[in-house]
Design a protein around this motif. Structure first.
Motif, PDB file in Angstrom:
ATOM      1  N   HIS A 109       0.823  -1.210   0.000  1.00  0.00           N
ATOM      2  CA  HIS A 109       0.000   0.000   0.000  1.00  0.00           C
ATOM      3  C   HIS A 109       0.861   1.265   0.000  1.00  0.00           C
ATOM      4  CE1 HIS A 109      -3.403  -2.602   0.859  1.00  0.00           C
ATOM      5  NE2 HIS A 109      -2.712  -3.142   1.846  1.00  0.00           N
ATOM      6  N   ILE A 110       1.948   1.206   0.742  1.00  0.00           N
ATOM      7  CA  ILE A 110       2.794   2.394   0.880  1.00  0.00           C
ATOM      8  C   ILE A 110       3.645   2.621  -0.363  1.00  0.00           C
ATOM      9  CG2 ILE A 110       4.696   3.433   2.175  1.00  0.00           C
ATOM     10  CD1 ILE A 110       3.617   2.010   4.667  1.00  0.00           C
ATOM     11  N   TYR A 111       4.324   1.584  -0.814  1.00  0.00           N
ATOM     12  CA  TYR A 111       5.269   1.722  -1.934  1.00  0.00           C
ATOM     13  C   TYR A 111       4.651   1.213  -3.234  1.00  0.00           C
ATOM     14  CZ  TYR A 111       8.112   2.193   2.218  1.00  0.00           C
ATOM     15  OH  TYR A 111       8.598   2.584   3.439  1.00  0.00           O
ATOM     16  N   LYS A 112       3.401   1.602  -3.437  1.00  0.00           N
ATOM     17  CA  LYS A 112       2.649   1.113  -4.597  1.00  0.00           C
ATOM     18  C   LYS A 112       3.137   1.687  -5.914  1.00  0.00           C
ATOM     19  CE  LYS A 112      -1.071   4.569  -4.285  1.00  0.00           C
ATOM     20  NZ  LYS A 112      -2.538   4.758  -4.174  1.00  0.00           N
TER      21      LYS A 112
ATOM     22  N   LEU B  34       5.993   7.050   1.540  1.00  0.00           N
ATOM     23  CA  LEU B  34       5.547   6.834   2.915  1.00  0.00           C
ATOM     24  C   LEU B  34       4.739   8.029   3.407  1.00  0.00           C
ATOM     25  CD1 LEU B  34       6.140   4.978   5.634  1.00  0.00           C
ATOM     26  CD2 LEU B  34       7.547   6.951   6.210  1.00  0.00           C
ATOM     27  N   ILE B  35       5.277   9.214   3.158  1.00  0.00           N
ATOM     28  CA  ILE B  35       4.611  10.442   3.591  1.00  0.00           C
ATOM     29  C   ILE B  35       3.280  10.619   2.866  1.00  0.00           C
ATOM     30  CG2 ILE B  35       4.796  12.973   3.481  1.00  0.00           C
ATOM     31  CD1 ILE B  35       7.861  12.480   4.063  1.00  0.00           C
ATOM     32  N   ASN B  36       3.268  10.334   1.581  1.00  0.00           N
ATOM     33  CA  ASN B  36       2.027  10.442   0.806  1.00  0.00           C
ATOM     34  C   ASN B  36       0.958   9.502   1.360  1.00  0.00           C
ATOM     35  OD1 ASN B  36       0.427  11.215  -1.669  1.00  0.00           O
ATOM     36  ND2 ASN B  36       0.681   9.025  -2.087  1.00  0.00           N
ATOM     37  N   TYR B  37       1.367   8.297   1.728  1.00  0.00           N
ATOM     38  CA  TYR B  37       0.406   7.304   2.233  1.00  0.00           C
ATOM     39  C   TYR B  37      -0.235   7.767   3.537  1.00  0.00           C
ATOM     40  CZ  TYR B  37      -1.504   2.974   4.110  1.00  0.00           C
ATOM     41  OH  TYR B  37      -2.354   2.021   4.644  1.00  0.00           O
ATOM     42  N   TYR B  38       0.552   8.387   4.414  1.00  0.00           N
ATOM     43  CA  TYR B  38       0.039   8.797   5.721  1.00  0.00           C
ATOM     44  C   TYR B  38      -0.479  10.235   5.746  1.00  0.00           C
ATOM     45  CZ  TYR B  38       1.524   4.463   7.865  1.00  0.00           C
ATOM     46  OH  TYR B  38       1.645   3.135   8.205  1.00  0.00           O
ATOM     47  N   THR B  39      -0.643  10.836   4.569  1.00  0.00           N
ATOM     48  CA  THR B  39      -1.176  12.196   4.476  1.00  0.00           C
ATOM     49  C   THR B  39      -2.622  12.176   4.015  1.00  0.00           C
ATOM     50  OG1 THR B  39       1.001  13.108   3.916  1.00  0.00           O
ATOM     51  CG2 THR B  39      -0.909  14.449   3.358  1.00  0.00           C
ATOM     52  N   GLU B  40      -3.489  12.885   4.733  1.00  0.00           N
ATOM     53  CA  GLU B  40      -4.869  13.033   4.280  1.00  0.00           C
ATOM     54  C   GLU B  40      -5.063  14.312   3.481  1.00  0.00           C
ATOM     55  OE1 GLU B  40      -7.841  12.643   7.302  1.00  0.00           O
ATOM     56  OE2 GLU B  40      -7.900  10.474   7.043  1.00  0.00           O
ATOM     57  N   LYS B  41      -4.289  15.360   3.843  1.00  0.00           N
ATOM     58  CA  LYS B  41      -4.475  16.647   3.182  1.00  0.00           C
ATOM     59  C   LYS B  41      -3.204  17.111   2.467  1.00  0.00           C
ATOM     60  CE  LYS B  41      -7.954  18.007   6.613  1.00  0.00           C
ATOM     61  NZ  LYS B  41      -8.274  18.920   7.751  1.00  0.00           N
ATOM     62  N   LYS B  42      -2.256  17.646   3.231  1.00  0.00           N
ATOM     63  CA  LYS B  42      -1.065  18.226   2.607  1.00  0.00           C
ATOM     64  C   LYS B  42       0.213  17.739   3.301  1.00  0.00           C
ATOM     65  CE  LYS B  42      -1.185  22.648   1.484  1.00  0.00           C
ATOM     66  NZ  LYS B  42      -1.404  24.113   1.590  1.00  0.00           N
TER      67      LYS B  42
END
Length: 577
Positions: A379-382, A398-406
């Motif tokens: 899921h993270i490194y898709k 990793l950061i993109n996966y755990y970000t909802e907004k910015k």
């Protein structure tokens, strides 16, 4: 402590003994060697100092017949209230004492211990006035709930600075006891104490440094010093030693870069802010401060280095941030993100509203085989796995996966244009329209890298006019010279405001920023190098045509005069011939 009408000559003796022995015990014979050149009757001097409460007599357990003296520490009656300038001056003195002989983190430990002690005792005094019917122990128990537990209920003992400052043998025990009483909040602090070598410093050839540091901090009172100032002082110490420690591999994000990121991601109340490579926590703290007074946000960090993670906890405390609202995990976020379950307590998804980070640049060793050890790697490194030479785009994923907004991420500028596996990942980020802006920073603003870094801004909720576009900001000329480190530059408040304004307005400014359609980026083979899209306009020198004409005319006349002189010489020579 107030001097009891003691004569100036005895105060001089006190200062001589303080300079020589500090808070360490000494015998009569030792005192005599220090004072004999200035005083005939050393016994009288010592007696007067004891009488004035400036010295105390004691005896070692193994030989009670042999008397020892100790300088009494200054109490809060004598301690000086400190503001920011005074505090920074004090820390500079401490830094000069330490130099390269002692781990600079000792200075941070002393600042922390003295500050929380003074704040605790201030709270005790406030509670005594509010609850006049309570006994002292009940007051201490109430004070324990305010900042940290400094009173041991079972042992019925108070562990604050002034109780142990004149007892070096108890100093380490007090720090360790505070850790024990605050296991969850200060987990790992005992390891920091060991790593700094503080226990051994009381015994080895550097014990005089510890002695002077204790004296230095004993003379000031932090009880009414605002947390912002204490926090700034803590950050100043990290910043002061950053250029030296960078050579040893330590990474420190300049505060102004953290401030700029706060302007770009715009943290708000009721949000969870995550930094998966939080270091000493400075970037999270800047997001906290950006929100305003008494912000209601949750700060979550993870740091691979256990000692650095403890520094982040101390940083939060000295900034007045309740550790119920700020959590730091220890571990490798790329392989084992430990923060997800904690975030779920506030956000059902386990993902943060905003993510900020300055992860290690070009970190090696994180190829496909390594990253697959992360249970959520699919899921993270898709978007793909980077090569083993640089984990930059593993961090971005990793950061993109755990970000909802910015998210705001500091990276090496090479991440924008390197080929191979990185290009494949970068391409998918562009095509999925996740990148909102890229800021090229000036060179020489990071302590451990001369090359310019970049800030990559991800936005999962782009407004309609920003969809399918990326804003490129070339801020390579937005800097001032660093005031303390000659070889470095830094961002001024004006630089930060200019960059932030350009980001908010999202429009072209010749030579500074440009809004680029994703189709153009595709034509450039997904190269995101900022100068490819916007380069600073070279400012030509202004020319005053009238002034230039006058200068040329003057030169022309001088030429004609010299020409006539030379012509005359030639004519005379021809006559002679």
């Amino acid at each position: 402590m107030k001097f009891k009408n003691i004569e100036p000559r005895f105060i001089k003796a006190y200062n001589l003994l303080m300079e020589k022995f500090g808070l360490f015990p000494f015998t009569y014979n030792m005192a005599e060697k220090v004072l004999k050149d200035n005083y005939e009757n050393v016994s009288e001097v010592l007696s007067k100092l004891v009488e004035a409460g400036l010295l105390e007599k004691t005896a070692k357990k193994e030989d009670k017949r042999k008397k020892y003296y100790k300088i009494k520490p200054l109490t809060s009656e004598k301690m000086e209230k400190v503001g920011k300038d005074k505090l920074i001056s004090l820390l500079k003195q401490g830094a000069d004492l330490i130099r390269t002989q002692v781990d600079y983190k000792v200075l941070l430990l002393f600042l922390f211990f003295k500050a929380i002690s003074d704040k605790y005792l201030l709270k005790v005094n406030e509670l005594k006035k509010e609850f006049k019917d309570l006994d002292e122990e009940d007051i201490y128990i109430l004070a324990n709930e305010d900042i940290l537990e400094l009173y041991d209920v079972e042992g019925k003992k108070l562990y604050v600075w002034h109780e142990v400052a004149n007892k070096p043998e108890d100093f380490i025990n007090a720090l360790n006891k505070i850790v024990e009483m605050n296991k969850e909040k200060l987990a790992g602090l005992e390891e920091l104490i060991k790593r700094t070598g503080l226990p051994a410093l009381f015994e080895n050839e550097n014990k005089h440094i510890v002695k002077h540091l204790i004296n230095l901090f004993s003379g000031v009172d932090f009880s009414e010093t605002p947390y912002d100032i204490l926090g700034d002082a803590y950050e100043w110490t990290l910043n002061y030693f950053a250029p030296t420690k960078a050579k040893e591999g330590e990474v420190y994000t300049p505060i102004e870069v953290s401030k700029l990121i706060a302007h770009l991601v715009e943290p708000k109340d009721d949000e969870v802010i995550l930094d998966p490579a939080c270091g000493s926590g400075s970037m999270l703290i800047e997001q906290y401060r950006f929100v305003g007074e008494n912000p209601n946000i949750i700060l979550v960090g993870q740091e691979r280095n256990d000692v650095t993670a403890v520094l982040a906890k101390l940083n939060f405390i000295l900034h007045g941030i309740n550790l119920k609202d700020a959590k730091v995990f220890i571990g490798d976020s790329l392989l084992n993100p430990k923060f997800e379950s904690f975030i779920k307590e506030f956000k059902g998804t386990g993902k943060a509203d905003k993510v900020v980070a300055n992860p290690p640049w070009n970190q090696d060793g994180y190829d496909e085989n390594t990253l697959k050890s992360n249970k959520k790697y699919k899921h993270i490194y898709k978007y793909g796995f980077p090569n083993k030479n640089s984990a930059d785009w593993a961090w971005v994923q990793l950061i993109n996966y755990y970000t909802e907004k910015k998210a705001g991420i500091v990276l090496d500028s090479g991440a924008l244009f390197r080929g191979g596996k990185e290009k494949t990942i970068r391409k998918r980020f562009v095509e999925d329209d996740l990148i909102e802006a890229i800021v090229l920073l000036p060179e020489k603003i990071f302590y451990n890298a001369q090359a310019p870094g970049i800030i990559l801004v991800l936005n999962k909720n782009k407004s309609g006019d920003r969809k399918g576009k990326i804003l490129f900001i070339n801020a390579s000329n937005e800097y001032i010279k660093h005031s303390e480190v000659r070889r470095l530059n830094k961002l001024s408040d004006e630089n930060i405001e200019k960059i932030a304004k350009a980001y908010k307005e999202f429009k072209d400014i010749p030579g500074f920023c440009k809004v680029v359609d994703i189709e153009e980026i595709k034509k450039n083979d997904y190269n995101l190098n900022v100068p490819l899209y916007v380069a600073p306009i070279e400012e030509g020198e202004e020319v005053d045509l009238k002034e230039v004409y006058e200068e040329l005319n003057k030169l022309h006349n001088e030429y004609l005069e010299k020409f006539e002189v030379v012509k005359g010489y030639l004519e005379e020579i021809n006559k002679i011939i």
